[in-house]
Design a protein around this motif. Structure first.
Motif, short mmCIF file in Angstrom:
data_model
loop_
_atom_site.label_atom_id
_atom_site.label_comp_id
_atom_site.label_asym_id
_atom_site.label_seq_id
_atom_site.Cartn_x
_atom_site.Cartn_y
_atom_site.Cartn_z
N ALA A 1 0.84 -1.20 0.00
CA ALA A 1 0.00 0.00 0.00
C ALA A 1 0.87 1.25 0.00
N ARG B 1 1.89 4.39 3.22
CA ARG B 1 1.96 3.49 4.37
C ARG B 1 3.01 4.05 5.33
N ARG C 1 -4.35 6.10 4.70
CA ARG C 1 -3.96 4.70 4.89
C ARG C 1 -5.18 3.78 4.88
N VAL D 1 -5.95 0.80 2.13
CA VAL D 1 -6.22 -0.58 2.55
C VAL D 1 -7.51 -1.10 1.93
N THR E 1 0.69 -3.36 4.43
CA THR E 1 0.67 -1.95 4.76
C THR E 1 1.32 -1.79 6.13
#
Length: 319
Positions: free
Chosen positions: A11, A14, A207, A211, A270
């Motif tokens: 990701a 991150r 974040r 995700v 992540t």
């Protein structure tokens, strides 16, 4: 023998946010300027790897100011502190540097403004979290009501019916869950005042959004972070709610649940906002030892936020 193939999807964004990066730099620069030891009240950020790395450089982490001998600098953590903490430091004639994330400080100032405007204040957050303790401690005890769940929002009763209401939020909450709580409060109290600018910080929002996208493209997902890290735990919850199977929180590569990921051909990775990139690299290396690995980065947002250092350390930062 040919090794099994695995695709790792990382990701982006991150890991470290600007507030965490600033807090760590504050400890490092204080050590450079004043020498070891430098004392830090509570974990500077919620990550054992970071804390232990700073300990090796001469930082000493303590629970309370009373644990610090006289004559040494003390740093307050990125999560923020109640007003009683700097007041106690001044009473003890301590030299302190506040590493509170500027976005947390923004919530503190909002609480003060609402008090001046004679609003009844609600804080949406998790009981016992240092950030929540710090925010509630900006005002006298009982001035802020904490709401943690949608049920608590439905059952909330004003202390002074008819008084103007306002709400604040912890910066590291689940965006979706917080929206649900806010919707309930707005339905019950249409005039409730919202923050002028979103309290949930940019890093938490980014974040979680990353995700959600990653969860849809993977059949297993690892969140690198600490169990006492609010933003890391929220990433686990977001991935699970997005329907990704085999979601796990790991602090280090040694925590990887290999058995659970046995059937996962594509694994998302992540890291919470207080987890350094070196731990991501460590996890990727662990997969590479077992499998024939292809690494892809899924970029959903570019972050370029940087926070200024405290004035007393600004010259060192410039150098």
């Amino acid at each position: 023998m040919e090794r099994e193939k695995r695709t790792l999807r990382l990701a982006a964004p991150r890991g470290f946010c600007a507030g965490v990066d600033r807090a760590i730099q504050i400890v490092e620069r204080t050590l450079e300027k004043y020498g070891a030891p430098v004392y830090v009240r509570h974990e500077i950020v919620h990550n054992r790897f970071v804390v232990e790395s700073l300990e090796q450089k001469g930082a000493v982490f303590v629970d309370e100011l009373a644990d610090i001998p006289k004559g040494y600098p003390v740093i307050f953590s990125a999560h923020g502190v109640a007003k009683s903490v700097p007041a106690e430091a001044e009473n003890r004639q301590m030299f302190y540097i506040d590493a509170t994330c500027p976005l947390v400080s923004k919530v503190h100032r909002e609480a003060e403004r609402h008090e001046r405007d004679n609003h009844e204040i609600i804080l949406i957050g998790h009981r016992g979290h240092p950030e929540v303790i710090g925010t509630m401690g900006q005002l006298a005890e009982g001035e802020i009501t904490l709401i943690e769940t949608a049920e608590e929002a439905r059952n909330f009763r004003q202390k002074q019916p008819g008084k103007n209401l306002a709400y604040l939020t912890q910066t590291t909450l689940s965006v979706d869950e917080t929206r649900d709580i806010v919707d309930i409060l707005r339905e019950r109290f249409p005039g409730i005042e919202a923050p002028k600018k979103e309290d949930i910080c940019y890093a938490t929002t980014n974040r979680q959004a990353a995700v959600k996208i990653l969860a849809d493209r993977c059949d297993g997902l690892l969140v690198i972070g600490a169990p006492n890290s609010s933003n890391s735990m929220r990433l686990v919850e977001v991935a699970e709610k997005a329907g990704c199977p085999n979601v796990a929180l790991v602090q280090r590569a040694s925590d990887i649940p290999w058995d659970c990921l046995k059937s996962a051909k594509t694994v998302g990775i992540t890291a919470g906002a207080s987890a350094p990139e070196t731990l991501v690299e460590e996890v990727v290396a662990a997969f590479s030892e077992r499998y024939d690995v292809t690494v892809e980065e899924i970029v959903t947002n570019e972050e370029q936020v940087v926070f200024k250092m405290p004035k007393i350390l600004a010259s060192e930062a410039a150098e």
